[in-house]
Design a protein around this motif. Structure first.
Motif, short mmCIF file in Angstrom:
data_model
loop_
_atom_site.label_atom_id
_atom_site.label_comp_id
_atom_site.label_asym_id
_atom_site.label_seq_id
_atom_site.Cartn_x
_atom_site.Cartn_y
_atom_site.Cartn_z
N TYR A 244 2.31 -8.50 -13.25
CA TYR A 244 1.01 -8.90 -13.80
C TYR A 244 0.11 -9.45 -12.68
N ASN A 245 0.44 -9.09 -11.46
CA ASN A 245 -0.32 -9.58 -10.31
C ASN A 245 -1.69 -8.92 -10.25
N GLY A 246 -2.66 -9.68 -9.78
CA GLY A 246 -3.99 -9.11 -9.61
C GLY A 246 -5.01 -9.69 -10.57
N ALA A 247 -5.49 -10.89 -10.28
CA ALA A 247 -6.57 -11.47 -11.07
C ALA A 247 -7.89 -10.86 -10.61
N MET A 248 -8.77 -10.58 -11.56
CA MET A 248 -10.04 -9.92 -11.24
C MET A 248 -11.21 -10.86 -11.39
N PHE A 249 -12.20 -10.73 -10.50
CA PHE A 249 -13.46 -11.45 -10.64
C PHE A 249 -14.42 -10.53 -11.39
N LEU B 90 0.83 -1.21 0.00
CA LEU B 90 0.00 0.00 0.00
C LEU B 90 0.86 1.26 0.00
N VAL B 91 2.03 1.18 0.62
CA VAL B 91 2.95 2.32 0.60
C VAL B 91 3.30 2.67 -0.85
N LEU B 92 3.64 1.65 -1.64
CA LEU B 92 3.99 1.87 -3.05
C LEU B 92 2.78 2.34 -3.85
N ALA B 93 1.62 1.73 -3.61
CA ALA B 93 0.42 2.10 -4.34
C ALA B 93 0.00 3.53 -4.03
N ALA B 94 0.14 3.95 -2.78
CA ALA B 94 -0.25 5.30 -2.38
C ALA B 94 0.62 6.37 -3.06
N LYS B 95 1.89 6.05 -3.23
CA LYS B 95 2.79 7.00 -3.91
C LYS B 95 2.38 7.19 -5.36
N LYS B 96 1.92 6.12 -5.99
CA LYS B 96 1.53 6.19 -7.40
C LYS B 96 0.11 6.73 -7.57
N ASN B 97 -0.71 6.61 -6.53
CA ASN B 97 -2.11 7.04 -6.59
C ASN B 97 -2.43 7.93 -5.39
N ALA C 253 5.79 -6.80 -1.83
CA ALA C 253 5.15 -5.48 -1.79
C ALA C 253 4.90 -4.93 -3.20
N LEU C 254 5.86 -5.10 -4.11
CA LEU C 254 5.68 -4.61 -5.47
C LEU C 254 4.49 -5.29 -6.14
N GLY C 255 4.43 -6.62 -6.01
CA GLY C 255 3.33 -7.35 -6.62
C GLY C 255 1.99 -6.93 -6.06
N TYR C 256 1.92 -6.73 -4.75
CA TYR C 256 0.66 -6.33 -4.14
C TYR C 256 0.24 -4.94 -4.62
N SER C 257 1.22 -4.05 -4.75
CA SER C 257 0.91 -2.69 -5.22
C SER C 257 0.35 -2.72 -6.64
N VAL D 233 -10.57 -8.05 -6.49
CA VAL D 233 -9.27 -8.35 -7.10
C VAL D 233 -8.48 -9.30 -6.20
N LYS D 234 -7.95 -10.36 -6.81
CA LYS D 234 -7.18 -11.37 -6.07
C LYS D 234 -5.69 -11.19 -6.34
N SER D 235 -4.94 -10.86 -5.30
CA SER D 235 -3.49 -10.81 -5.40
C SER D 235 -2.93 -12.20 -5.11
N HIS D 236 -1.80 -12.52 -5.72
CA HIS D 236 -1.14 -13.79 -5.42
C HIS D 236 -0.73 -13.81 -3.95
#
Length: 353
Positions: free
Chosen positions: A289-294, A29-36, A310-314, A302-305
């Motif tokens: 390419y992480n993050g499969a969607m229903f 989330l730290v990485l995702a917050a910086k990008k968004n 941290a990078l993959g989760y972001s 969204v399903k993370s592996h």
């Protein structure tokens, strides 16, 4: 730590899902917050554990609200059991989307449980008979969308046609393609190849009002060549294809490493090939390419592996945010309302007799 979230985009997070939660989740989330910078997070999990890690990231804490959930869905839990327990971090995170408190949910937890709870809580979009698991993967010229990857082991022609529609919409939104090429995964390119439901699905897509760039069938060995942008199959076949592709990618990387180790000349040439190898490695990095969607639900799940970092989760969170901004769920709903696949399915079944 609890605070009122703003009107900005809100993502609900199952903080306890995954192999190394909640730390990897929070670091992602730290990485995702910086990008968004417009995203706010609603975290469900063990309040004490989550808050103790959040203290290390004061900037992230400002955009997070933590809600305590006393129980966790384990990888061993059966979907039939977890759907009855509303006190898990996974259930509460999904329910926040149903309540309108968040626009999407991300979890790295038990896939079967996430699918079952998402379907129970969010419900399937009207006219869509079954939701599907979809992911974005790389081919030699870019990326492609593939579904179903395991939600439905058996599918009829109507299900496959609906998957094609949802996959085509996702490709337009996620891959920025105006007219994505859609293909059904089959054992051959000839019209009479494959099972009856695949042939009927092809006929249904061609005769429908989908206005889709349908190119027919694609064989497994053509996937990596970039022949199609959307590949459609039943969940059993799609899951096997996905795992075969992932296994082959790992094999290629191992063989390259082994070949370099065993060859003195290869080691001498490494400095000249380093740039190329790094580009290949980045292209094949599964975290990107992480993050499969229903897809097909009245809400984005969204399903993370489970074993990602941290990078993959972001990346999974970034994908969820992008699709929310593009109003992906409503796009599927509006497209489905324009056509009547049920009626077309009955016509095809009648014609086959």
């Amino acid at each position: 730590m609890e605070q009122v979230l703003s009107d900005n985009l809100v993502i609900s997070i199952d903080a306890m899902g995954g192999d190394n939660s909640p730390r990897v989740v929070i670091e992602g989330l730290v990485l995702a917050a910086k990008k968004n910078p417009d995203i706010r997070f609603l975290l469900f999990g063990d309040e004490n554990r989550v808050n103790s890690i959040l203290k290390e990231y004061p900037e992230l804490s400002k955009v997070c609200e933590v809600r305590n959930s006393p129980e966790v869905v384990s990888n061993e839990d059966k979907p039939s059991h977890v759907i009855r327990n509303r006190n898990t971090s996974m259930y509460m995170a999904i329910d926040a989307v149903r309540k309108g408190e968040a626009q999407a949910v991300v979890s790295a937890g038990n896939t079967g449980a996430l699918m079952a709870i998402s379907k129970l809580v969010l419900k399937t979009i009207q006219k869509i008979h079954r939701p599907a698991i979809v992911s974005i993967m790389p081919h030699r010229n870019g990326k492609y969308v593939m579904l179903d990857l395991g939600a439905n082991t058996e599918c009829d022609s109507l299900n496959l046609a609906e998957f094609a529609l949802m996959g085509e919409i996702l490709a337009r939104h996620a891959l920025n393609l105006e007219k994505p090429r859609v293909a059904l995964l089959n054992i051959g390119a000839e019209e009479m190849k494959g099972r009856e439901e695949i042939r009927q699905a092809a006929q249904m897509i061609r005769n429908s009002k989908m206005n889709m760039n349908f190119i027919g069938y694609i064989e497994p060995h053509e996937i990596a060549e970039g022949k199609a942008d959307v590949i459609v199959s039943d969940g059993f076949t799609g899951n096997i294809a996905l795992k075969s592709i992932e296994g082959t990618a790992k094999l290629v990387v191992r063989m390259l490493k082994d070949a370099v180790k065993k060859s003195f000349l290869a080691k001498l040439g490494m400095p000249f090939m380093l740039g190329v190898l790094l580009r290949v490695k980045k292209t094949m990095d599964p975290r990107l390419y992480n993050g499969a969607m229903f897809v097909g639900l009245n809400g984005l799940s969204v399903k993370s592996h489970g074993g990602t970092d941290a990078l993959g989760y972001s990346v999974a969170v970034n994908n969820a945010a992008r699709l929310v901004r593009q109003n992906f769920v409503n796009s599927i709903r509006s497209e489905v309302e324009k056509i009547d696949l049920d009626e077309l399915s009955q016509e095809i079944i009648y014609d086959s007799y």
